[in-house]
Design a protein around this motif. Structure first.
Motif, mmCIF file in Angstrom:
data_model
loop_
_atom_site.group_PDB
_atom_site.id
_atom_site.type_symbol
_atom_site.label_atom_id
_atom_site.label_comp_id
_atom_site.label_asym_id
_atom_site.label_seq_id
_atom_site.Cartn_x
_atom_site.Cartn_y
_atom_site.Cartn_z
ATOM 1 N N ASP A 89 76.484 -49.087 -57.044
ATOM 2 C CA ASP A 89 77.733 -48.605 -56.488
ATOM 3 C C ASP A 89 78.139 -47.282 -57.138
ATOM 4 O O ASP A 89 77.878 -47.051 -58.314
ATOM 5 C CB ASP A 89 78.825 -49.651 -56.715
ATOM 6 C CG ASP A 89 80.077 -49.368 -55.906
ATOM 7 O OD1 ASP A 89 79.988 -48.653 -54.887
ATOM 8 O OD2 ASP A 89 81.150 -49.860 -56.286
ATOM 9 N N GLY A 90 78.781 -46.434 -56.388
ATOM 10 C CA GLY A 90 79.354 -45.204 -56.911
ATOM 11 C C GLY A 90 78.347 -44.223 -57.477
ATOM 12 O O GLY A 90 77.181 -44.209 -57.102
ATOM 13 N N ASP A 91 78.822 -43.423 -58.424
ATOM 14 C CA ASP A 91 78.000 -42.359 -59.002
ATOM 15 C C ASP A 91 77.406 -42.756 -60.351
ATOM 16 O O ASP A 91 77.207 -41.930 -61.226
ATOM 17 C CB ASP A 91 78.813 -41.075 -59.134
ATOM 18 C CG ASP A 91 79.998 -41.230 -60.074
ATOM 19 O OD1 ASP A 91 80.297 -42.362 -60.486
ATOM 20 O OD2 ASP A 91 80.614 -40.204 -60.403
ATOM 21 N N MET A 92 77.123 -44.030 -60.514
ATOM 22 C CA MET A 92 76.625 -44.514 -61.798
ATOM 23 C C MET A 92 75.165 -44.162 -62.056
ATOM 24 O O MET A 92 74.754 -44.048 -63.200
ATOM 25 C CB MET A 92 76.834 -46.013 -61.913
ATOM 26 C CG MET A 92 78.295 -46.381 -61.952
ATOM 27 S SD MET A 92 78.481 -48.139 -62.106
ATOM 28 C CE MET A 92 80.221 -48.299 -61.816
ATOM 29 N N ALA A 93 74.357 -43.977 -61.015
ATOM 30 C CA ALA A 93 72.970 -43.538 -61.205
ATOM 31 C C ALA A 93 73.001 -42.039 -61.469
ATOM 32 O O ALA A 93 73.387 -41.257 -60.617
ATOM 33 C CB ALA A 93 72.130 -43.856 -59.977
ATOM 34 N N ILE A 94 72.597 -41.640 -62.678
ATOM 35 C CA ILE A 94 72.700 -40.229 -63.039
ATOM 36 C C ILE A 94 71.345 -39.521 -63.052
ATOM 37 O O ILE A 94 71.289 -38.299 -63.056
ATOM 38 C CB ILE A 94 73.421 -40.040 -64.391
ATOM 39 C CG1 ILE A 94 72.680 -40.745 -65.523
ATOM 40 C CG2 ILE A 94 74.863 -40.524 -64.284
ATOM 41 C CD1 ILE A 94 73.228 -40.435 -66.903
ATOM 42 N N ALA A 95 70.250 -40.303 -63.065
ATOM 43 C CA ALA A 95 68.907 -39.729 -62.998
ATOM 44 C C ALA A 95 67.964 -40.783 -62.444
ATOM 45 O O ALA A 95 68.176 -41.978 -62.651
ATOM 46 C CB ALA A 95 68.436 -39.272 -64.378
ATOM 47 N N TRP A 96 66.921 -40.322 -61.723
ATOM 48 C CA TRP A 96 65.961 -41.262 -61.160
ATOM 49 C C TRP A 96 64.634 -40.555 -60.934
ATOM 50 O O TRP A 96 64.573 -39.334 -60.833
ATOM 51 C CB TRP A 96 66.471 -41.897 -59.868
ATOM 52 C CG TRP A 96 66.847 -40.907 -58.809
ATOM 53 C CD1 TRP A 96 66.049 -40.409 -57.821
ATOM 54 C CD2 TRP A 96 68.123 -40.274 -58.634
ATOM 55 N NE1 TRP A 96 66.745 -39.515 -57.041
ATOM 56 C CE2 TRP A 96 68.017 -39.412 -57.521
ATOM 57 C CE3 TRP A 96 69.342 -40.347 -59.312
ATOM 58 C CZ2 TRP A 96 69.077 -38.635 -57.085
ATOM 59 C CZ3 TRP A 96 70.398 -39.578 -58.876
ATOM 60 C CH2 TRP A 96 70.259 -38.735 -57.763
ATOM 61 N N SER A 97 63.572 -41.359 -60.880
ATOM 62 C CA SER A 97 62.237 -40.822 -60.615
ATOM 63 C C SER A 97 62.179 -40.303 -59.186
ATOM 64 O O SER A 97 62.729 -40.922 -58.273
ATOM 65 C CB SER A 97 61.176 -41.913 -60.782
ATOM 66 O OG SER A 97 61.189 -42.427 -62.088
ATOM 67 N N ASN A 98 61.470 -39.181 -58.987
ATOM 68 C CA ASN A 98 61.374 -38.664 -57.617
ATOM 69 C C ASN A 98 60.418 -39.489 -56.764
ATOM 70 O O ASN A 98 60.264 -39.232 -55.583
ATOM 71 C CB ASN A 98 61.009 -37.183 -57.611
ATOM 72 C CG ASN A 98 59.577 -36.895 -57.986
ATOM 73 O OD1 ASN A 98 58.807 -37.795 -58.336
ATOM 74 N ND2 ASN A 98 59.208 -35.629 -57.941
#
Length: 153
Positions: A89-98
């Motif tokens: 939910d929301g903007d909690m993911a700040i980085a992720w694998s492409n």
């Protein structure tokens, strides 16, 4: 680098299989063996419904990157996916694998159901890769609050 009231975290791209996508404003510095590119969101739902913009910075290569985080490193959660799905939910993911497919989807199958749950939309990551999650509110603490708490301990 310019002064910051946020937290500086260091990430080794080797732990990300040599690539990561980061939210706007997080990049501070990197080894000269790291490449930075701007990547477009891969689908309409993530670009328009996610309200996070049409582009993100993507880091690739070998080396260490310095990122600016709204929370200290020890409060960040790392989620590793192997052919799996996670909803955040929301903007909690700040980085992720492409390597992950990122979409924004309704929380239920119908608009009425989504309105009833008061959630509406959720970020969905599919595939194999890593996600870095900041599970607290953005304006929860400043660096000075954090340091003052450490002094009291």
């Amino acid at each position: 680098m310019e002064p910051t009231y946020k937290f500086v975290i260091l990430e080794d791209l080797a732990n990300w299989n040599g690539n990561m996508v980061i939210e706007d404003g997080m990049f501070l510095a990197c080894d000269d063996t790291v490449n930075m590119n701007v990547v477009a969101r891969s689908n309409i739902s993530s670009a328009l419904l996610g309200q996070e913009g049409l582009f993100n910075n993507a880091l690739s290569g070998v080396g260490i990157v310095a990122l600016e985080s709204r929370v200290p490193q020890e409060e960040l959660l790392v989620v590793d996916l192997q052919d799996d799905v996670v909803k955040i939910d929301g903007d909690m993911a700040i980085a992720w694998s492409n390597t992950l497919t990122y979409t924004v989807e309704r929380t239920t199958k119908t608009l009425v159901g989504s309105a009833a749950t008061k959630e509406g939309l959720v970020n969905v990551f599919r595939g194999s890769g890593r996600i870095l999650i900041a599970p607290v509110e953005e304006k929860r603490k400043t660096y000075y609050d954090y340091m003052n708490e450490k002094k009291k301990s």
